[in-house]
Write a protein that holds these residues in place. Structure first.
Motif: not given
Length: 367
Positions: A102-130
């Protein structure tokens, strides 16, 4: 140029599909992530990995809404290890996976945060809880547990850049973004390893996308040549052009719709005639016939539009167009929406696939 196939992640068939793709000479096989329409994609990819030795494997595409970045990262690392380093992760804002929720495509800001965090995880980096998008109404902060000691940040504690990961060679799972409009192209250019354009096979439209991506990297202070480019294309090879077009009407209607998903002005360079075709497609689109050749949206595509938007025709004409795109910097092509049951199951579809595997792939891959 790498040439990849697209498939549904049907758990009972995927091993045979993957083995046939490997035997047919394809560089890779990507499956969709659309939970209401097919099986679990990462289960299917694990099965495909055990049935193949050389074939690269991918997701085309995951999304930023139905899975957290940490969950996507863990799945990526798992498939990459099972396959011995053959996995490439494709992600986008979501389409059928979200429509069926029941949803349209994800919002741009959320998508960019997701992508940034995904790359951090895959590079061995950290993602702050907040920075992790879990609403408070879903779960309270871990501080509520009053632990004596707990993790201070979120990270992948296994599998990435470690001695038990692919022999410790430090390989990071490549991340590529499916992109149509200028905003997503810009996000992809800055944060992904490859931009996978979903703008059709028209060289003018692809050149526009490449220019948008390089400009975004310059504006971010990055090397404009520091990202790779690929494309989702609809391709059918056959001696009879009408037969070739009919084989990919349904899949092409899916990717043509992305050019005008919200209505309004189509993205990228568009002639008046093409804009009219896209608006008609938008108006008649029936999601019950999504990707199907017999749908009203598939029937709405005229021959001249299909010839520009796709790669359609004899082996020689397909090779010529692919060579042109490769000369522009496109190093990977994924034949989007060409699920075996939709395109290749018919006798004419089998002919088309055989021509691709015997006459097109050897030339383009050897090129």
């Amino acid at each position: 140029m790498e040439l990849w196939l697209h498939a549904f992640p049907a758990p009972l068939q995927i091993r045979d599909v993957a083995k046939a793709a490997e035997d047919g000479g394809w560089d890779g096989l990507a499956v969709v992530d659309t939970q209401n329409l097919s099986g679990e994609c990462f289960v299917a990819l694990a099965l495909a990995a055990t049935a193949t030795e050389r074939l690269k494997l991918g997701l085309a595409v995951g999304n930023s809404v139905t899975r957290l970045p940490a969950v996507n990262a863990a799945a990526c690392l798992s498939i990459d290890q099972v396959s011995g380093g053959r996995f490439e992760f494709g992600i986008g804002r979501g389409d059928s996976c979200l429509v069926h929720l029941g949803c349209a495509p994800g919002r741009l800001g959320h998508f960019e945060r997701h992508l940034t965090q995904l790359q951090a995880y895959l590079s061995g980096g950290d993602v702050p809880f907040d920075e992790i998008d879990i609403p408070l109404e879903y779960a309270a902060p871990a501080d509520a547990l009053e632990l004596a000691e707990g993790p201070g940040v979120s990270r992948m504690a296994w599998g990435t850049l470690s001695e038990d990961s692919l022999g410790g060679d430090g390989r990071k799972v490549p991340v590529e973004v499916a992109a149509t409009g200028p905003k997503v192209i810009g996000i992809a250019a800055v944060h992904a390893d490859r931009v996978m354009f979903a703008v059709g096979a028209d060289p003018e439209r692809l050149a526009w996308g490449i220019d948008v991506a390089k400009a975004a990297r310059r504006n971010a202070g990055l090397d404009p040549d520091g990202v790779k480019f690929g494309a989702y294309l609809n391709m059918a090879c056959h001696a009879d052009p009408d037969t070739a077009r009919d084989l990919i009407r349904g899949p092409m209607s899916v990717f043509a719709r992305f050019q005008v998903m919200q209505g309004g002005t189509p993205v990228g360079p568009t002639s008046e005639e093409t804009a009219k075709t896209l608006h008609t497609l938008h108006e008649v689109y029936d999601f019950g016939g999504h990707s199907r050749n017999e749908s009203p949206q598939a029937a709405s595509l005229p021959a001249d539009f299909m010839d520009r938007f796709g790669v359609v025709g004899t082996p020689d004409s397909c090779i010529a167009k692919l060579n042109e795109l490769e000369s522009m910097g496109i190093d990977k092509v994924l034949l989007s929406g060409q699920f075996n049951e939709n395109v290749y199951a018919s006798p004419e579809g089998a002919v088309a696939r055989r021509l691709l595997e015997t006459e097109v792939l050897p030339v383009v891959q050897g090129g």
